[in-house]
Design a protein around this motif. Structure first.
Motif, PDB file in Angstrom:
ATOM      1  N   GLN A 183      -1.110 -49.289 -12.548  1.00 24.05           N
ATOM      2  CA  GLN A 183      -2.372 -48.567 -12.429  1.00 24.05           C
ATOM      3  C   GLN A 183      -2.814 -47.899 -13.732  1.00 24.05           C
ATOM      4  O   GLN A 183      -4.013 -47.766 -13.974  1.00 24.05           O
ATOM      5  N   HIS A 184      -1.841 -47.485 -14.543  1.00 19.83           N
ATOM      6  CA  HIS A 184      -2.177 -46.713 -15.738  1.00 19.83           C
ATOM      7  C   HIS A 184      -1.748 -47.374 -17.048  1.00 19.83           C
ATOM      8  O   HIS A 184      -1.985 -46.828 -18.129  1.00 19.83           O
ATOM      9  N   ASP A 214       7.694 -45.793  -8.352  1.00 18.43           N
ATOM     10  CA  ASP A 214       6.701 -44.975  -9.057  1.00 18.43           C
ATOM     11  C   ASP A 214       6.478 -45.506 -10.476  1.00 18.43           C
ATOM     12  O   ASP A 214       5.344 -45.538 -10.967  1.00 18.43           O
ATOM     13  N   GLN A 215       7.567 -45.903 -11.118  1.00 25.65           N
ATOM     14  CA  GLN A 215       7.471 -46.454 -12.472  1.00 25.65           C
ATOM     15  C   GLN A 215       6.623 -47.731 -12.487  1.00 25.65           C
ATOM     16  O   GLN A 215       5.716 -47.898 -13.316  1.00 25.65           O
ATOM     17  N   SER A 262       2.992 -46.961 -11.899  1.00 23.05           N
ATOM     18  CA  SER A 262       2.372 -46.347 -13.072  1.00 23.05           C
ATOM     19  C   SER A 262       2.003 -47.423 -14.096  1.00 23.05           C
ATOM     20  O   SER A 262       0.924 -47.377 -14.698  1.00 23.05           O
ATOM     21  N   LEU A 302       6.234 -43.915 -16.754  1.00 24.25           N
ATOM     22  CA  LEU A 302       6.281 -42.493 -16.434  1.00 24.25           C
ATOM     23  C   LEU A 302       6.847 -41.711 -17.608  1.00 24.25           C
ATOM     24  O   LEU A 302       7.626 -42.242 -18.418  1.00 24.25           O
TER      25      LEU A 302
END
Length: 221
Positions: free
Chosen positions: A215-216, A208-209, A212, A220
């Motif tokens: 994509q962002h 997830d990190q 992130s 996190l």
């Protein structure tokens, strides 16, 4: 007979549980503790981003080694991360390398040659097992020849590919990336050329990190 079979099933189940606990404890003690003394996430400066040798945009690059215990432990997790990559992005594996091709970089020629031959993914686990589990030095030509034959790879075809310009170009590329980002530990993940990430949490949270960052452009919360 029923009691004997029941005992065998129970014994197998206990062994599986104990193995899982040992693997989890190994990861937490060695991997997370190893990274606790290092900066687990580093933003790369604009100049280094601009001059990055990485060719692909919108990509996560894993720098790994066939001699890396942590890499083999996370192989399934990394495969799952690769499956989660958003459309238009890439997940790229590169073997750590240096000019001397020593230490963890000793097996970079094997990775580069198998990659150029188009057969690296299906032989990756066998390479891990040989180096880590069986303690076979695959940088030694005699050991390598035996491993190639055991895995159904034609040594002559391998030798021809090893001397090809494509393999040399890939080795040079991996050296440039490893040197540019000062990679001295594996696995290390380079996200969008601008983030250098060491694992500081379990999967899938670490995935997830990375996603992130991809994509962002931010970690996190």
């Amino acid at each position: 007979m029923f009691k004997k079979n029941l005992f065998l099933v129970a014994y197998t189940f206990v062994v599986i549980i104990i193995s899982s606990l040992i693997t989890t404890a190994y990861f937490h003690y060695f991997v997370l503790n190893q990274n606790s003394d290092q900066q687990s996430l580093m933003a790369i400066g604009n100049s280094d981003i601009k001059n990055s040798p990485i060719k692909d945009e919108n990509a996560i690059v894993e720098i790994f080694s066939y001699g890396c215990h942590f890499c083999v432990l996370n192989e399934e997790n990394v495969i799952n991360l690769e499956a989660r990559m958003p459309a238009g992005s890439k997940f790229i594996r590169l073997h750590i390398n240096n000019n001397q091709m020593d230490g963890l970089a000793s097996f970079s020629p094997l990775f580069a040659t198998l990659t150029v031959m188009g057969i690296e993914p299906q032989h990756r686990q066998s390479a891990y097992n040989a180096v880590i589990k069986d303690k076979i030095d695959l940088s030694n030509s005699l050991n390598l020849d035996g491993w190639l034959k055991a895995n159904g790879i034609d040594p002559e075809a391998y030798a021809k590919a090893r001397q090809s310009p494509q393999v040399q170009a890939l080795l040079d590329y991996m050296t440039q990336v490893s040197k540019h980002y000062n990679i001295n530990a594996t696995p290390t993940f380079i996200v969008n050329k601008k983030w250098l990430a060491l694992q500081d949490r379990d999967f899938p949270e670490f995935a997830d990190q990375l996603l992130s960052l991809l994509q962002h452009d931010k970690p996190l919360e």
